[in-house]
Design an enzyme around this catalytic site. Structure first.
Site, PDB file in Angstrom:
ATOM      1  CD  GLN A  82      25.384 -24.866 -17.324  1.00  7.76           C
ATOM      2  OE1 GLN A  82      25.110 -25.542 -16.346  1.00  7.76           O
ATOM      3  NE2 GLN A  82      26.693 -24.643 -17.648  1.00  7.76           N
ATOM      4  CG  HIS A  83      25.251 -26.279 -22.153  1.00  2.09           C
ATOM      5  ND1 HIS A  83      26.682 -26.119 -21.615  1.00  2.09           N
ATOM      6  CD2 HIS A  83      24.800 -27.306 -21.088  1.00  2.09           C
ATOM      7  CE1 HIS A  83      26.637 -26.864 -20.571  1.00  2.09           C
ATOM      8  NE2 HIS A  83      25.604 -27.574 -20.366  1.00  2.09           N
ATOM      9  CG  ASP A 245      20.093 -23.812 -15.950  1.00  2.00           C
ATOM     10  OD1 ASP A 245      21.302 -24.055 -16.128  1.00  2.00           O
ATOM     11  OD2 ASP A 245      19.270 -24.169 -16.697  1.00  2.00           O
TER      12      ASP A 245
END
Length: 503
Positions: A82-83, A245
């Site tokens: 992520q991110h 994820d």
């Protein structure tokens, strides 16, 4: 056989699983590593082509290990860390290395965004969650500030899993789950938030660069012929939306209905659960993400779990078996030895500059056995802190499904059950995000207009997600009481050392 593939592009490696949907079994797996660029500024980056190179290698391994013909794979989905921030120009070329979830070089920019929104409570009110330094929004502002020439070429903003979808299909698309970790999405409305987007870039380039959002059960397209040839699969292979994820690991652990907690005893620790409604928490420490199955996924992350235990294990020069033996040779509370395990700072509670420390040492309790147990207990107390935040929001915690390396320790599983006062069990397959992606691919490919979306996904999870009953432990009533006292002692120590901690 009807074959599907699940891909998980993590921080350290990319993994692929191939499953038979009719027999509900995993036929083969593959994995390939990728490095990370890091320095003392907090920079943590990867080149996007490292992911695609690793994907090609891992896919070839999985096909070989499965003993199948790749063109038989009907559909696939991608799980990704992520991110991250992948900036593309109008030709679809990557403009710069991708900043990752663990990049802290953008702390100043994140604070600027929070201040512009009016502070933490205003950010919660606006977005439904609190933007964190690791989220994508601050990375975008950093890119605009520090690389203005490249900023002028920005045409599309993608997350890591979105980029792999683009590489596979040529489509620039995002889905609600992963998008909710950008700090740019209103989690209640599941729409890009124009206010925060315009605060970052009032000229409008960022708004034009944000991809369209689609629901989790959608197939976004088929694999491009040239990519299909590289992977050894068919150009008719469908690509589902995939997700972050954590969202895919929720599916891969069967965490798709209220009451189940997925807890990872990994390098860091994560806690998440499913909710039918948006979780806009009183606490900024809860990330009220969307899920990748049309619900919400409130999540908490702590930074010091096996990263902390490994430091102590290496310091004591113990292999994993000797370390686990040491845990069994000390009593709950480690004979008074207490630790604040903040070797990497901490996210929950918010102590980014904290350091690890030992307390109550004397001539009798400083030994390898007590030190080993103290670090395991303190890492677990950090996760209990997160469980309590959930419970304060009215979130049910009926069962904990453990994943991660620490979950392999029988002693640690029992400690978790006792400290959380909740039954604990492990799932049988450790690559939960890749498995979740494969399940999502089946869901997207087989769903019809007549189907109940939630019921179909629940049926697939029931078929594929199995609990390892040999790992099942229940709380010991006496130990629950004992650990409750010890946990309160831990909180008192935490408050004494860090008076501003919100307890």
């Amino acid at each position: 056989m009807t074959l599907y593939a699940g891909i998980d592009c993590g921080t350290q490696s990319t993994k692929v699983v191939i499953v038979d949907s009719q027999k509900a079994i995993i036929l083969g797996e593959g994995s390939a590593p990728h490095p990370i660029i890091s320095d003392s500024s907090g920079r943590r980056e990867q080149h996007a082509h490292w992911w695609t190179d690793a994907l090609e290698s891992a896919f070839a391994q999985a096909i070989q290990n499965a003993g199948i013909i790749g063109t038989e794979i009907v559909a696939l989905a991608v799980s990704g860390q992520q991110h991250g921030f992948v900036p593309l120009n109008s030709q679809g070329e990557v403009l710069a290395p991708a900043k990752l979830w663990c990049d802290t070089e953008t702390a100043l920019e994140n604070q600027q965004i929070i201040d512009a929104l009016g502070g933490p409570q205003a950010a919660l009110d606006q977005l439904g969650l609190m933007p964190q330094t690791g989220y994508t929004a601050s990375k975008i502002l950093w890119f605009k500030t520090h690389q203005p020439e490249l900023w002028q070429q920005l045409s599309c903003v993608l997350l890591p899993h979105d980029y792999l979808n683009f590489w596979l299909t040529g489509k620039q698309i995002a889905e609600y789950g992963d998008a909710s970790g950008t700090g740019l999405l209103n989690i209640r409305t599941r729409q890009w938030d124009d206010r925060v987007v315009n605060l970052i870039d009032p000229e409008g380039r960022l708004r034009k660069a944000l991809p369209d959002l689609i629901a989790a059960e959608t197939c976004i397209g088929t694999v491009l012929p040239e990519i299909a040839e590289k992977l050894g699969i068919s150009a008719t292979t469908k690509v589902a939306t995939g997700g972050g994820d954590n969202m895919m690991a929720a599916i891969g652990t069967g965490n798709i209905s209220p009451g189940i907690i997925t807890m990872s005893l990994g390098t860091s620790g994560t806690l998440f659960t499913y909710s039918d409604t948006p979780v806009v928490a009183d606490s900024e420490m809860i990330a009220g993400f969307c899920s990748s199955n049309n619900g919400w996924l409130p999540l908490i992350c702590t930074m010091n779990v096996t990263s902390a235990t490994t430091i102590i294990q290496n310091f004591l020069d113990l292999d994993i078996h000797a370390f686990n033996d040491a845990l069994n040779q000390s009593e709950p509370g480690a004979n008074g030895l207490m630790m604040l395990p903040f070797f990497n700072g901490e996210r929950v509670p918010p102590l980014p500059h904290a350091k690890a420390s030992l307390h109550n040492l004397d001539g009798c309790n400083l030994n390898p056995q007590n030190l080993s147990l103290a670090v395991v207990e303190s890492a677990t107390y950090g996760l209990r802190f997160g469980i309590d935040l959930f419970r304060q929001q009215g979130i049910e915690t009926n069962e904990i499904r453990l994943t991660g390396g620490g979950a392999r320790s029988e002693k640690w599983r029992q400690i978790v059950a006792n400290i959380m006062a909740t039954p604990v069990v492990c799932v049988t397959h450790k690559e939960t995000a890749a498995l979740g992606a494969a399940i999502q691919a089946i869901w997207c490919n087989t769903l019809t207009e007549q189907d109940d979306k939630s019921a179909l996904l629940a049926n697939l999870c029931q078929k594929f997600v199995h609990l390892d009953e040999t790992t099942h432990v229940v709380p010991d009533a006496d130990m629950v009481s004992r650990y409750e006292v010890l946990y309160q002692d831990y909180l008192s120590l935490l408050k004494a050392e860090y008076p501003k901690v919100p307890l």
